[in-house]
Write an enzyme that holds these catalytic residues in place. Sequence first.
Site, PDB file in Angstrom:
ATOM      1  N   CYS A 197      -2.189   9.463   2.348  1.00  0.00           N
ATOM      2  CA  CYS A 197      -1.738   9.051   1.454  1.00  0.00           C
ATOM      3  C   CYS A 197      -2.789   9.309   0.071  1.00  0.00           C
ATOM      4  O   CYS A 197      -2.247   9.213  -1.074  1.00  0.00           O
ATOM      5  CB  CYS A 197      -1.583   7.422   1.650  1.00  0.00           C
ATOM      6  SG  CYS A 197      -3.107   6.863   1.871  1.00  0.00           S
ATOM      7  N   GLU A 210       0.829  -1.242  -0.056  1.00  0.00           N
ATOM      8  CA  GLU A 210      -0.062  -0.114   0.055  1.00  0.00           C
ATOM      9  C   GLU A 210       0.886   1.319   0.083  1.00  0.00           C
ATOM     10  O   GLU A 210       1.232   1.662   1.136  1.00  0.00           O
ATOM     11  CB  GLU A 210      -0.876  -0.063   1.277  1.00  0.00           C
ATOM     12  CG  GLU A 210      -1.717  -1.384   1.503  1.00  0.00           C
ATOM     13  CD  GLU A 210      -3.022  -1.390   0.391  1.00  0.00           C
ATOM     14  OE1 GLU A 210      -3.036  -0.140   0.058  1.00  0.00           O
ATOM     15  OE2 GLU A 210      -3.615  -2.176   0.238  1.00  0.00           O
TER      16      GLU A 210
HETATM   17  P1  NAD Z   1       8.138   4.724   5.016  1.00  0.00           P
HETATM   18  O1  NAD Z   1       8.182   3.681   3.860  1.00  0.00           O
HETATM   19  O2  NAD Z   1       9.199   5.786   5.349  1.00  0.00           O
HETATM   20  O3  NAD Z   1       7.992   3.898   6.419  1.00  0.00           O
HETATM   21  C1  NAD Z   1       6.862   2.958   6.536  1.00  0.00           C
HETATM   22  C2  NAD Z   1       7.331   1.842   7.545  1.00  0.00           C
HETATM   23  O4  NAD Z   1       8.498   1.106   6.947  1.00  0.00           O
HETATM   24  C3  NAD Z   1       7.816   2.316   8.865  1.00  0.00           C
HETATM   25  O5  NAD Z   1       7.369   1.525   9.872  1.00  0.00           O
HETATM   26  C4  NAD Z   1       9.372   2.267   8.822  1.00  0.00           C
HETATM   27  O6  NAD Z   1       9.917   2.048   9.936  1.00  0.00           O
HETATM   28  C5  NAD Z   1       9.422   0.941   7.959  1.00  0.00           C
HETATM   29  N1  NAD Z   1      10.656   0.758   7.090  1.00  0.00           N
HETATM   30  C6  NAD Z   1      11.632   1.780   6.612  1.00  0.00           C
HETATM   31  N2  NAD Z   1      12.599   1.306   6.119  1.00  0.00           N
HETATM   32  C7  NAD Z   1      12.465   0.094   6.166  1.00  0.00           C
HETATM   33  C8  NAD Z   1      13.030  -0.949   5.185  1.00  0.00           C
HETATM   34  N3  NAD Z   1      14.060  -0.735   4.614  1.00  0.00           N
HETATM   35  N4  NAD Z   1      12.516  -2.346   5.315  1.00  0.00           N
HETATM   36  C9  NAD Z   1      11.265  -2.618   6.164  1.00  0.00           C
HETATM   37  N5  NAD Z   1      10.652  -1.708   6.594  1.00  0.00           N
HETATM   38  C10 NAD Z   1      11.335  -0.316   6.683  1.00  0.00           C
HETATM   39  O7  NAD Z   1       6.804   5.563   4.840  1.00  0.00           O
HETATM   40  P2  NAD Z   1       6.087   6.694   5.941  1.00  0.00           P
HETATM   41  O8  NAD Z   1       6.952   7.901   5.705  1.00  0.00           O
HETATM   42  O9  NAD Z   1       6.050   6.266   7.228  1.00  0.00           O
HETATM   43  O10 NAD Z   1       4.972   7.021   5.150  1.00  0.00           O
HETATM   44  C11 NAD Z   1       4.540   7.749   4.408  1.00  0.00           C
HETATM   45  C12 NAD Z   1       4.074   7.089   2.982  1.00  0.00           C
HETATM   46  O11 NAD Z   1       3.528   6.155   3.055  1.00  0.00           O
HETATM   47  C13 NAD Z   1       3.809   7.927   1.869  1.00  0.00           C
HETATM   48  O12 NAD Z   1       4.406   7.757   0.625  1.00  0.00           O
HETATM   49  C14 NAD Z   1       2.426   7.682   1.749  1.00  0.00           C
HETATM   50  O13 NAD Z   1       1.677   7.874   0.647  1.00  0.00           O
HETATM   51  C15 NAD Z   1       2.330   6.048   2.117  1.00  0.00           C
HETATM   52  N6  NAD Z   1       1.098   5.723   2.518  1.00  0.00           N
HETATM   53  C16 NAD Z   1       0.238   4.795   1.765  1.00  0.00           C
HETATM   54  C17 NAD Z   1      -1.124   4.501   2.236  1.00  0.00           C
HETATM   55  C18 NAD Z   1      -1.935   3.694   1.449  1.00  0.00           C
HETATM   56  O14 NAD Z   1      -2.676   2.971   2.015  1.00  0.00           O
HETATM   57  N7  NAD Z   1      -1.477   3.249   0.215  1.00  0.00           N
HETATM   58  C19 NAD Z   1      -1.384   4.821   3.664  1.00  0.00           C
HETATM   59  C20 NAD Z   1      -0.650   5.873   4.368  1.00  0.00           C
HETATM   60  C21 NAD Z   1       0.473   6.127   3.964  1.00  0.00           C
END
Ligand code: NAD
Length: 472
Positions: A250, A216
């Site tokens: 998002c 997602e």
């Molecule tokens: P992010 O990708 O930085 O982090 C998300 C999660 O992944 C966190 O828990 C983080 O600790 C973990 N993470 C970070 N690096 C990782 C790795 N290498 N391997 C595994 N896990 C890792 O995202 P964010 O800044 O927390 O959220 C914002 C983004 O999420 C935006 O792009 C937004 O559009 C998207 N988003 C999508 C939805 C949806 O339903 N499609 C909903 C909310 C947010």
Amino acid sequence: MLQQNQDNLSAAFDRQKAAFARDPFPDIDARRDRLRRLLALTEDHEAEFCGAIDADFGGRSAHETRLAEIIVVRAGIRHALSHLSSWMADKRVPTAMPFWPARNRLVPQPLGVVGIVSPWNYPFQLALAPATAALAAGNRVLIKPSELTPRFSDLLASLAAQHFAPDELDVIVGGPDVGKAFVALPFDHLLFTGSTTVGRQVAVAAAANLTPVTLELGGKSPAIFDPSCNLDTAVASVAYGKLLNAGQTCIAPDYLMVPKGQGAAIAGRLAGAMAKLYPRIADNPDYTAIISDRHHARLTSLVEEVRARGAEVIEVNPAGENFGNTRKLAPMIVRNAPYDTRLMQEEIFGPVLPIIEYGDVSEAIGHINGRDRPLALYWFGKDKAARRRVLRETVSGGVTINDCLMHIAQENQPFGGVGPSGMGAYHGEWGFRTFSKEKPVFVQSPLGAGGMMHPPYGATFERTLRLFKLMT
Ligand code: NAD
């Protein structure tokens, strides 16, 4: 990552794996009990969750936490509770005539241990809505919430431990290092919500175990005003959709496309609609802050870049406030931003709305199709032909017509992106199916004629094959 963390993580996973092996098909009572405990967790601790998320953001409206997170999750749990028995039932599917009187069945079965990695922007909803679906489908669940909402993540971990045995649902707290180790575990399914960049890394890590993933992700979601739209409602809807959670959503409209020549007038109306929603910014508890100094600085630099390149930036600060050391960022509407700037290339994820003018519907569609497939698309208007063209000729995760955001709240519709905005879907029955193996089962009848096709081949085989051909 410390060896101790790695050991804890492996122990939590092994515990759930062993529990699943002991009970590979939890009955409906066990699943209902887990869902009811999840519901109690959301109902009994609402104020604590609102407080923790408010503190993590440095200002998050409790109204928005209740509306966009807690109520949404509760509705999802109640929906699952009331549909669970039909979702769990074996489905009869047709059997082709040559195989009569045998019967086909589709048998939904839990996959095992499900991993959920969630982001900071709606920390409660994006951890617990996937958990609802995974528990309903009879799985064990490990959640890795975001390090950017530490108070929320600690609260969730401690409440989960009070409401669940760790082999049912467990929370692993930590940052990207823990995230990396987490997604390297051989889960039976992984659901990741976050950025497209990290989503790619998660897909690579999961591939090593052939773990199926639901991603997602994010992207730039357009809103389009058709010339036939009711401008008053369209402007009010985009102002709300963009500024909910200060644009850190998002599916927020990332940018707005308006008919040529209308950009200045619509920008003025939008500024008015935004000021009406938030007459004050800095000390207004309705208006959410930006999650961290780093994110605040990023958004400011995106705006500075386009300003330096000659774009018009309208700051909506009706009370002329000074923001001091808060992380509040005033809404901004941007016109004439060059396309090769970060504001026009990256997902904005903040209260900044660029406006683009377009000539006709073909040009609007061409603009969208020239970029990554968006997570959401919003179209406002009455012209049915233009609406049909936009729906048929663009591909996006989901669409709301004549409003913003609403498609995410529909438990009877799947939610998910497409291509760079994600893969797979959940919500309602789609979530249950995502976390189930829908196993096709063929039940032979004692009267089945399959043996007539076995060797030694001869006249019986030829006669049966002729009959088979007539029936297919
Ligand atoms: P992010 O990708 O930085 O982090 C998300 C999660 O992944 C966190 O828990 C983080 O600790 C973990 N993470 C970070 N690096 C990782 C790795 N290498 N391997 C595994 N896990 C890792 O995202 P964010 O800044 O927390 O959220 C914002 C983004 O999420 C935006 O792009 C937004 O559009 C998207 N988003 C999508 C939805 C949806 O339903 N499609 C909903 C909310 C947010």
